[in-house]
Enzyme design. Structure first.
Site: not given
Ligand code: IPM
Ligand code: MG
Length: 335
Positions: A164, A118, A196, A224
């Site tokens: 990984k 990032y 994975d 997620d």
């Molecule tokens: C999260 C979100 C953010 C991230 C996005 C919106 C950029 O998905 O906080 O998990 O990837 O950090």
């Molecule tokens: Mg996210």
């Protein structure tokens, strides 16, 4: 105590309004003030994180963010999301704590938040190739791993480091540092999983995990998956902490443009983030526990549409405030 509210875009303002109500009800002395961030700020000032917003955040005891990133901003050089990245980095909130609880599941993902792909070098070569690089310094890895070990120690004593390492140099560093640090935490049981395999094991046996510690991108994806297993994104909260300085508290979900503006978003994740703000940001664990309990009571009877109910965002927020006003069973027993 001062808390800055950053409603942001999409459903952000709707869920933050309810979270602010819950905060004031749970901790009446706390002062709040809202500031712009994301698309809203970009449209008004040309910056996704205006200087006034950042200054207010730095001066606060905690920051509550809704969500950023809906709308078309292709006409500007920056994205609404840049506001959130800049804020994460400016506050150096490197440890992102994402707890997931549902039935047998009780796991905590500790995601590195201000490094990796990032924030690495990115660019484009003359032939059109583009690249995003993933870099980690040993001290960046160590400070996050230390959080993971400490949190595991305060919970069930099990830490899973996800990497990984069979492919990536950053992951080999990660694994080496984890193994070295384990010597200082003989009471914590450390194991390692490739990302994975971790994704598969999370789906197959989520109850086997206690604390997962991992780098930025892996943590984004795994959280997620965990959210899908534990009530969905509508209920997943997070705390992003640095060393001293204000923490940043935000729901895991995004701006949900498909339902924005309709007053039907589930504010549970934002309100749960307020409980984390009370606990980790303001040092008010009793108020945090009260809010968590009130939220659980509201969830038992009032449901927004993502949970199969018909309550609006505001009705759910009102139910939490009402539940906060009810004396706890323990208090009744004492009386
Ligand atoms: C999260 C979100 C953010 C991230 C996005 C919106 C950029 O998905 O906080 O998990 O990837 O950090
Ligand atoms: Mg996210």
């Amino acid at each position: 105590m001062k808390v800055v509210l950053l409603p942001g875009d999409g459903i952000g303002p709707e869920v933050v309004a309810e979270a602010a109500k819950a905060l004031v009800a749970a901790a009446p002395g706390v002062e709040t003030a809202a500031q712009p961030i994301g698309g809203e700020a970009l449209a008004a000032t040309g910056e996704a994180l205006p200087a006034v917003t950042l200054a207010a955040c730095r001066a606060a005891d905690g920051v509550l963010l809704g969500a950023v990133g809906s709308g078309d901003y292709s006409w500007t050089a920056s994205n609404p999301e840049d506001g959130m990245f800049e804020l994460r980095r400016a506050l150096d909130v490197y440890a992102n704590l994402r707890p997931f609880r549902d039935g047998e599941i009780d796991l905590l993902i500790v995601r590195e938040l201000v490094g990796g792909m990032y924030f690495g070098d990115r660019g484009e070569r003359p032939d059109g190739t583009v690249f995003d690089t993933c870099e980690y310094r040993p001290d960046q890895v160590d400070r996050l791993l230390r959080r993971g070990f400490e949190l595991a120690r305060s919970r069930h004593g099990r830490l899973t480091s996800v990497d990984k390492a069979n492919v990536l140099a950053t992951s080999r560093l990660w694994r080496e540092r984890a193994i070295a640090m384990a010597a200082s935490y003989p009471d914590v049981e450390l194991d390692h999983l490739l990302v994975d395999t971790a994704a598969m094991r999370l789906v197959q046996a989520p109850a086997d995990f206690d604390v997962i510690v991992t780098e930025n991108t892996f943590g984004d994806i795994l959280s997620d998956i965990a959210a899908a297993l534990a009530g969905g994104l509508g209920v997943a909260a997070s705390a992003s902490l640095g060393d001293g300085g204000p923490g940043l508290f935000e729901p895991v979900h995004g701006t949900a443009p498909d339902i924005a503006g309709r007053g039907v978003a589930n504010p549970t994740a934002a309100i749960r983030s307020v409980a984390m703000l009370l606990e980790y940001g303001l040092g008010m664990p009793a108020e945090a526990a009260r809010l968590d309990a009130a939220l659980d009571r509201a969830l038992a009877t009032v449901r927004t549409f993502d949970q199969g109910g018909v309550a609006t965002t505001a009705e759910f927020g009102d139910a939490v405030v009402a539940a906060l006003a009810e004396p706890l069973a323990a208090e009744l027993a004492d009386a």
